[in-house]
Design a protein around this motif. Structure first.
Motif, short mmCIF file in Angstrom:
data_model
loop_
_atom_site.label_atom_id
_atom_site.label_comp_id
_atom_site.label_asym_id
_atom_site.label_seq_id
_atom_site.Cartn_x
_atom_site.Cartn_y
_atom_site.Cartn_z
N LYS A 37 0.82 -1.22 0.00
CA LYS A 37 0.00 0.00 0.00
C LYS A 37 0.85 1.27 0.00
N SER A 38 2.12 1.16 0.35
CA SER A 38 3.01 2.33 0.29
C SER A 38 3.68 2.37 -1.07
N PHE A 39 3.75 3.56 -1.67
CA PHE A 39 4.49 3.69 -2.92
C PHE A 39 5.99 3.56 -2.64
N GLU A 92 7.32 4.49 -20.34
CA GLU A 92 7.17 3.33 -21.22
C GLU A 92 7.59 2.04 -20.52
N MET A 93 8.55 2.13 -19.61
CA MET A 93 8.98 0.95 -18.85
C MET A 93 7.90 0.45 -17.90
N GLY A 94 7.04 1.38 -17.45
CA GLY A 94 5.98 0.98 -16.54
C GLY A 94 6.00 1.65 -15.19
N PHE A 95 6.87 2.64 -14.99
CA PHE A 95 6.81 3.39 -13.74
C PHE A 95 5.46 4.09 -13.64
N VAL A 96 4.95 4.19 -12.43
CA VAL A 96 3.67 4.86 -12.22
C VAL A 96 3.82 6.37 -12.44
N TYR A 97 4.97 6.92 -12.02
CA TYR A 97 5.21 8.35 -12.19
C TYR A 97 6.71 8.58 -12.31
N VAL A 98 7.11 9.46 -13.23
CA VAL A 98 8.51 9.85 -13.41
C VAL A 98 8.59 11.37 -13.45
N GLU A 99 9.46 11.95 -12.63
CA GLU A 99 9.75 13.39 -12.69
C GLU A 99 11.21 13.52 -13.10
N ILE A 116 8.98 18.92 -5.20
CA ILE A 116 7.56 18.75 -5.55
C ILE A 116 7.10 17.30 -5.30
N ALA A 117 7.49 16.77 -4.13
CA ALA A 117 7.20 15.37 -3.80
C ALA A 117 5.70 15.10 -3.73
N GLU A 118 4.94 16.07 -3.24
CA GLU A 118 3.49 15.86 -3.15
C GLU A 118 2.89 15.67 -4.55
N GLN A 119 3.39 16.40 -5.52
CA GLN A 119 2.88 16.27 -6.88
C GLN A 119 3.10 14.85 -7.40
N GLY A 120 4.27 14.29 -7.12
CA GLY A 120 4.55 12.92 -7.54
C GLY A 120 3.64 11.92 -6.87
N TYR A 121 3.41 12.11 -5.59
CA TYR A 121 2.52 11.20 -4.86
C TYR A 121 1.10 11.27 -5.41
N GLN A 122 0.59 12.48 -5.60
CA GLN A 122 -0.79 12.65 -6.08
C GLN A 122 -0.94 12.08 -7.49
N ALA A 123 0.09 12.29 -8.34
CA ALA A 123 0.02 11.75 -9.70
C ALA A 123 0.04 10.23 -9.68
N ALA A 124 0.87 9.66 -8.81
CA ALA A 124 0.93 8.20 -8.70
C ALA A 124 -0.37 7.65 -8.17
N LEU A 125 -0.95 8.35 -7.21
CA LEU A 125 -2.22 7.92 -6.62
C LEU A 125 -3.31 7.93 -7.69
N ALA A 126 -3.35 8.99 -8.48
CA ALA A 126 -4.34 9.08 -9.54
C ALA A 126 -4.15 7.99 -10.59
N ALA A 127 -2.87 7.72 -10.90
CA ALA A 127 -2.58 6.70 -11.91
C ALA A 127 -2.98 5.31 -11.45
N MET A 128 -2.84 5.06 -10.15
CA MET A 128 -3.21 3.75 -9.63
C MET A 128 -4.72 3.60 -9.51
N GLY A 129 -5.44 4.72 -9.45
CA GLY A 129 -6.90 4.68 -9.39
C GLY A 129 -7.41 3.93 -8.19
N SER A 130 -8.33 3.06 -8.40
CA SER A 130 -8.99 2.34 -7.31
C SER A 130 -8.19 1.14 -6.83
N PHE A 131 -6.99 0.91 -7.43
CA PHE A 131 -6.21 -0.26 -7.04
C PHE A 131 -5.85 -0.23 -5.57
N LEU A 132 -5.52 1.02 -5.07
CA LEU A 132 -5.14 1.14 -3.66
C LEU A 132 -6.36 1.13 -2.77
#
Length: 303
Positions: A202-204, A270-277, A287-303
Motif C-alpha cells: 500500500k506504500s508507494f 514506457e517501462m511501466g513506472f507509475v510516475y517519473v519526474e 515537488i514530492a506531493e505532486q509525484g505522490y498525487q500523480a501516482a495515486l491518480a494513476a493507480m486509481g482504485s487499485f489502492l
C-alpha cells in the motif's frame, strides 16, 4: 576498476536553464529561525539544495532527523561526515510541531546514515511518523531513508509505520556506485526497494537518480530498468551538481539538456513506472506531493 583521473576536473559554469527567481529572504529567515528553535535540521540546507528558495517560498521543507552528521561520506553529498550526535528523543515531537505550525499537507522526512545505531535509525523514523499523525492525521508522509544495511528488522519497523511513500535513492549507475557511494552497495539498494514492495504493497516505493557524473546513456536506461524490476513505482531523475570544489566531491562530467531529461521521463513511463519526474533541477524531495498525487491518480482504485 574506476579510473579516478576522469574525475580530476569538471564543468562548473551552469547552463542558462538553471536560472531561477531570487528567493524571498524574509521567508527563508523565518523558517530558519523556526528550525533552529526546535533543534531541527533540514536536508535543504545540509545538502545545499538548489531548490531551497523555491520550496521554502511555499513553506515546504524536507526534515532531516537523527542529527546533522552522517556516518558515511558519499562523494556527491555535502552533509558533514563523522561521529554523530546522540539521538534526540524529543526530535519526533519537535518535527510534528513544526509540521503543524507550517500547515503542511505533505511532509518529507529523511535522515543521515546512522550505522552506529543497532536499527540504524528505523525506530526514530517510526516515532516521527507516529508523532506527525497524532498532531496532524490528515498530513501525507514520505520518508527518504538510508539503506539500513538491508536489515530486515529495520525495514519491517519502517514498513509497519506505513508512510504513504517509502523512498531510497539508488543515486547512480552500477559501474560508478562503488566510487560515488563507497559505503553503500548497488545491489543492496535494490534489495531494500524490493523488500519494501513485498512488506507493504500500500506504500508507494520511490527512488532517485543523479545524472551527469560520468555515466553513459545506456547505463542510465539499465539502472532505470533495474529499479523498475525491483518494484520501484516513482522515479525522479535530476542533474548532479557538485556541492563544493573540494577533492571529496565529484565534479560534473556533463550537463544534460532539458530535452534529454524529457526523453528519460518518456522512457521511464514506457517501462511501466507509475510516475517519473525528470529535469535539471529535479531532486528526490522536490515537488514530492505532486509525484505522490500523480501516482495515486494513476493507480486509481487499485489502492
Amino acid at each position: 576498476m574506476i579510473n579516478e583521473k576522469k574525475f580530476d576536473s569538471g564543468l562548473t559554469k551552469l547552463p542558462s536553464w538553471f536560472r531561477q527567481e531570487i528567493p524571498q529572504m524574509d521567508k527563508i529567515r523565518r523558517m530558519k529561525e523556526m528550525f533552529r528553535g526546535g533543534r531541527l535540521h533540514t536536508v535543504c540546507e545540509s545538502a545545499n539544495c538548489p531548490n531551497m528558495g523555491t520550496c521554502w517560498k511555499e513553506g515546504v521543507a524536507t526534515f532531516m532527523i537523527l542529527g546533522g552528521t552522517c556516518t558515511r561520506a558519499c562523494r556527491f553529498c555535502s552533509v558533514p561526515a563523522g561521529r554523530p550526535d546522540l539521538v534526540d528523543f524529543e526530535e519526533p515531537q519537535n518535527v510534528a510541531l513544526a509540521v503543524k505550525e507550517l500547515g503542511l499537507r505533505y511532509v518529507v522526512v529523511t535522515s543521515v546514515a546512522r550505522d552506529d545505531i543497532e536499527d540504524e535509525g528505523a525506530a526514530q523514523f517510526a516515532k516521527t511518523i507516529a508523532a506527525i499523525r497524532a498532531l496532524t492525521p490528515e498530513v501525507k508522509i514520505e520518508v527518504l531513508i538510508p539503506d539500513f544495511s538491508a536489515k530486515d528488522a529495520s525495514l519491517r519497523i519502517l514498513s509497519d509505520a506505513a508512510p504513504e511513500v517509502i523512498s531510497h535513492n539508488i543515486e547512480t549507475v552500477r559501474r560508478l556506485s562503488p566510487y560515488v557511494r563507497p559505503q553503500a552497495q548497488h545491489d543492496r539498494s535494490l534489495i531494500v526497494l524490493r523488500r519494501f514492495r513485498e512488506l507493504n504493497p500500500k506504500s508507494f516505493v520511490k527512488s532517485s537518480l543523479m545524472v551527469g557524473i560520468g555515466e553513459t546513456d545506456e547505463e542510465i536506461i539499465e539502472v532505470m530498468q533495474e529499479l523498475h524490476e525491483a518494484g520501484c513505482q516513482i522515479l525522479t531523475i535530476g542533474q548532479y551538481l557538485a556541492p563544493t570544489q573540494r577533492k571529496r566531491h565529484l565534479p560534473v562530467a556533463r550537463f544534460l539538456h532539458p530535452d534529454e531529461f524529457a526523453q528519460l521521463k518518456q522512457k521511464g513511463m514506457e517501462m511501466g513506472f507509475v510516475y517519473v519526474e525528470s529535469g535539471p533541477l529535479v531532486r528526490s524531495s522536490y515537488i514530492a506531493e505532486q509525484g505522490y498525487q500523480a501516482a495515486l491518480a494513476a493507480m486509481g482504485s487499485f489502492l
